[in-house]
Scaffold this active site. Structure first.
Site, PDB file in Angstrom:
ATOM      1  N   ASP A 203       0.880  -1.171   0.000  1.00 12.83           N
ATOM      2  CA  ASP A 203       0.000   0.000   0.000  1.00 12.83           C
ATOM      3  C   ASP A 203       0.916   1.219   0.000  1.00 12.83           C
ATOM      4  O   ASP A 203       2.134   1.087   0.155  1.00 12.83           O
ATOM      5  CB  ASP A 203      -0.928   0.012   1.236  1.00 12.83           C
ATOM      6  N   HIS A 279      -3.855   2.429  -4.751  1.00  9.35           N
ATOM      7  CA  HIS A 279      -3.095   2.245  -3.500  1.00  9.35           C
ATOM      8  C   HIS A 279      -1.646   1.869  -3.812  1.00  9.35           C
ATOM      9  O   HIS A 279      -1.068   1.015  -3.140  1.00  9.35           O
ATOM     10  CB  HIS A 279      -3.736   1.175  -2.614  1.00  9.35           C
ATOM     11  N   GLU A 335     -10.437   1.493  -4.567  1.00 12.29           N
ATOM     12  CA  GLU A 335     -10.168   2.919  -4.440  1.00 12.29           C
ATOM     13  C   GLU A 335      -9.128   3.474  -5.415  1.00 12.29           C
ATOM     14  O   GLU A 335      -8.387   4.388  -5.079  1.00 12.29           O
ATOM     15  CB  GLU A 335      -9.755   3.247  -2.990  1.00 12.29           C
TER      16      GLU A 335
END
Ligand SMILES: [Zn+2]
Length: 696
Positions: A203, A279, A335
């Site tokens: 991440d 990410h 996301e």
């Protein structure tokens, strides 16, 4: 094939059986009376609760485990089985622990292969299963019986899980956790029959997996300037530094192989997650050539236009698949902003070449292509529910985190689903009255709320799609969790609720579950886990437990400034219904205001009354930007035209206080029919939340 018996030797296992119930009485424990009498006692000691369980506490076989058995039994039992030990003479006392593998029934599914039965009686303890995994679960049940009863009570248990997938996700990126920490959690997981460990390995906050082909990923992407995630985030989430400098770390491939092997001995499959295409700030920093701009810090999304991106991802997955035998490889997929793709010439070329009209479809292109690669190597793709956007890759399994809708949609399309909805399964939320807890990321999700969850949505119960729900998983993100002690505090005891939901078909009452959870949790604490101590749980907010009678109850409320539709609670009646809220603003009793930063209502008492008090509780919850008021003005009127100010107060708003509830009001003596209560936000803006305007 004849059943195989394995006697686990006394010297090997340090097991000594003898009688403590004096005279043996055959078959007594099967009698109706004792079964009835002891069922509750048995239920109180086992978690997850078995499918069928009869425990007779009045007859026990004493056991002397010379060392703590928690970590030992599973591994050694397995070793014993693997070596196909020839039967050895039983111990002098004549009591035996017998583990028996029986041939699997035809077409046996994964669920029944995890089943076991356990009988403890005058002949000793006998655990029967059709697989090593089933025997292992029988042993975990045996260990719990001993832990809770100090001996093995006579018992007759038949057990199998409801779901094949019972998981825990650890976030190793936002903060890095040592290999030893992870092994310790595997022990606890195994003891409550959890069987999937999902590691979030990459991440923005740090790349945690050694990739030999691309050492720059850990050299550049595993170390950041700030240990505090908040500070690092505020400074642009992109401040990386030199290897070994700053804050971070990574697992060598050997570390991960050790984790995989340790977990496998405990029948836990480790599922790696490598985030793509979003990410991925740390990847775009370490390898800018696979970002759209070609420059570090350009975007957090990988470029889907460049062929080089796919080459790198496949090379990485080659090494990942080599380390992790898991059928599932998790590719994240959540996301992605997809922003940089809109203007990137490579991405635009890819979209026109493939006939894709949206950037969501461009992400689907990546997911589908990666899925083909994984499938070609005998693996399956698992991703967060955003992979449903655009077009779902044909064989993908979906992890539903944004509520349950994604899971329902995926199942209706014929895809497998693992349920991890944030409201129930995110264990980084507060688990008790927030002002008594360390700062947390999310909302309020106490043990009782976790236990309420059912992974199969009501709308699909009894329908063919039901079998597509593989199971449930607790996710523990670590933005706000900087230490291993705090991590364990957030995981336990709440993961126990998910362990039971994942395993047990029938739910008990919450009180029954809580009693069992307290015991298991106390055992974890005794074994050195820094669990949240349930004996100190505050529980629901006292004020929310009873109905409050006051002069404004049922009065008409005129909203000068409207409440927000998303936080309207019970609408116009909410502030005068005598019901005050619990700890969380979304519980249907707290009403939220954000328009023009104010709360402004007029309450009509229906007639002129003598009043002595007007007050309201406001919540400050700094994480979601709910702040206490900076001013409160309370006025009273006989005719709704002339208002007399009863009190006007100003306050300093302190956003560094994460959570509190405070009562703002007036006390005195006045006559009024109309009460106007106005509160404003301070310089930090944000929301105002209140649950009741009390007039006495
Ligand atoms: Zn691009």
């Amino acid at each position: 094939m004849a059943p195989k018996d394995f006697f686990l030797r006394r010297g090997f296992f340090h097991l000594f059986f003898c009688y403590i119930c004096g005279i043996m009485r055959k078959c007594v424990f099967l009698s109706f009376f004792l079964a009835f009498f002891t069922l509750t006692a048995g239920a109180q000691s086992l978690l997850p609760i078995p499918e069928k369980v009869v425990v007779d506490n009045s007859h026990k076989i004493s056991v002397n485990f010379q060392k703590p058995i928690f970590k030992r039994v599973g591994k050694e039992a397995r070793t014993g089985l693997l070596n196909s030990l020839a039967s050895t003479p039983s111990s002098k006392s004549g009591k035996k622990l017998l583990l028996q593998l029986v041939p699997a029934r035809q077409q046996q599914g994964e669920l029944s292969s995890q089943a076991y039965s356990l009988q403890a009686d005058e002949n000793g303890v006998r655990i029967v299963a059709s697989s090593e995994q089933g025997l292992f679960y029988g042993i975990q049940t045996l260990v719990q019986l001993v832990d809770n009863h100090g001996a093995v009570p006579y018992a007759d248990i038949h057990d199998q899980p409801r779901f094949a997938y019972r998981g825990l996700m650890l976030d190793c990126s936002r903060h890095f956790w040592t290999k030893e920490f992870i092994l310790k959690q595997i022990d606890a997981m195994a003891s409550v029959k959890l069987n999937r460990l999902h590691l979030h390995l990459t991440d923005a906050a740090g790349w945690r997996i050694e990739i030999k082909r691309y050492p720059q990923l850990t050299q550049k992407g595993a170390w950041r300037t700030e240990s505090d995630w908040d500070k690092w985030w505020v400074f642009g989430q992109r401040q990386y530094t030199e290897p070994g400098q700053g804050y971070g770390g990574f697992y060598t491939q050997q570390d991960l192989r050790d984790i995989v092997a340790y977990a496998a001995e405990r029948h836990i499959i480790v599922i790696p997650e490598v985030e793509m295409p979003g990410h991925s700030e740390e990847v775009c920093y370490a390898m800018p050539e696979i970002s759209c701009s070609g420059q570090p810090y350009g975007s957090g999304d990988l470029c889907v236009g460049k062929e080089r991106t796919f080459q790198v991802l496949q090379d990485i997955l080659d090494e990942v698949m080599d380390i992790f035998p898991s059928e599932y490889i998790h590719i994240g997929g959540d996301e992605a902003s997809r922003k940089a793709w809109e203007t990137c010439p490579d991405c635009k070329r890819r979209m026109s070449g493939e006939g894709l009209s949206t950037t969501a479809e461009l992400q689907s292109y990546l997911t589908t292509r990666i899925e083909r690669y994984l499938n070609a190597h005998g693996r399956k793709l698992l991703g967060w529910d955003e992979i449903l956007e655009g077009k779902l890759a044909p064989n993908a399994t979906v992890m539903s985190w944004r509520g349950t809708e994604g899971g329902i949609r995926a199942a209706k399309m014929g895809h497998h689903v693992v349920m991890t909805p944030g409201a129930y399964c995110y264990l980084d939320s507060y688990q008790d009255a927030p002002m008594t807890q360390p700062k947390a990321f999310g909302g309020y999700n106490p043990l009782e709320h976790v236990y309420e969850y059912d992974p199969v949505p009501d709308s699909l119960k009894g329908r063919p799609e039901e079998c597509l729900f593989l199971g449930v998983q607790g996710n523990v993100w670590t933005e706000m969790i900087p230490t291993p002690e705090q991590y364990e505090y957030m995981i336990y005891p709440r993961i126990l609720a998910l362990a039971e939901i994942g395993w047990s078909r029938e739910k008990t009452s919450f009180d029954n579950f809580r009693q069992r959870a307290v015991k298991v949790n106390d055992g974890l604490i005794a074994r050195g886990y820094h669990a949240f101590d349930l004996h100190k749980e505050v529980g629901r907010r006292q004020e929310s437990l009873q109905h409050l009678s006051h002069l404004a109850c049922g009065a008409e409320v005129r909203y000068v400034g409207p409440y927000h539709e998303a936080y309207k609670a019970q609408g116009d009646a909410s502030l005068v219904d005598g019901l005050r809220g619990n700890w969380h603003y979304s519980d249907g009793r707290w009403q939220g205001f954000i328009s023009r930063n104010r709360f402004d209502v007029v309450i009509d008492l229906g007639g002129v009354k003598d009043i002595a008090e007007v007050s309201a509780d406001f919540m400050q919850f700094a994480g979601p930007e709910i702040f206490a008021p900076s001013s409160v003005t309370i006025s009273a009127s006989i005719d709704d035209a002339d208002y007399q100010v009863l009190t006007e107060q100003t306050f300093e708003v302190d956003p560094s206080k994460p959570y509190f509830i405070y009562n703002y009001g007036w006390k005195g003596s006045a006559k009024a029919r109309f009460i106007r209560y106005k509160a404003t936000s301070g310089k930090y803006g944000g929301w105002l939340f209140t649950d009741e305007v009390v007039v006495r």
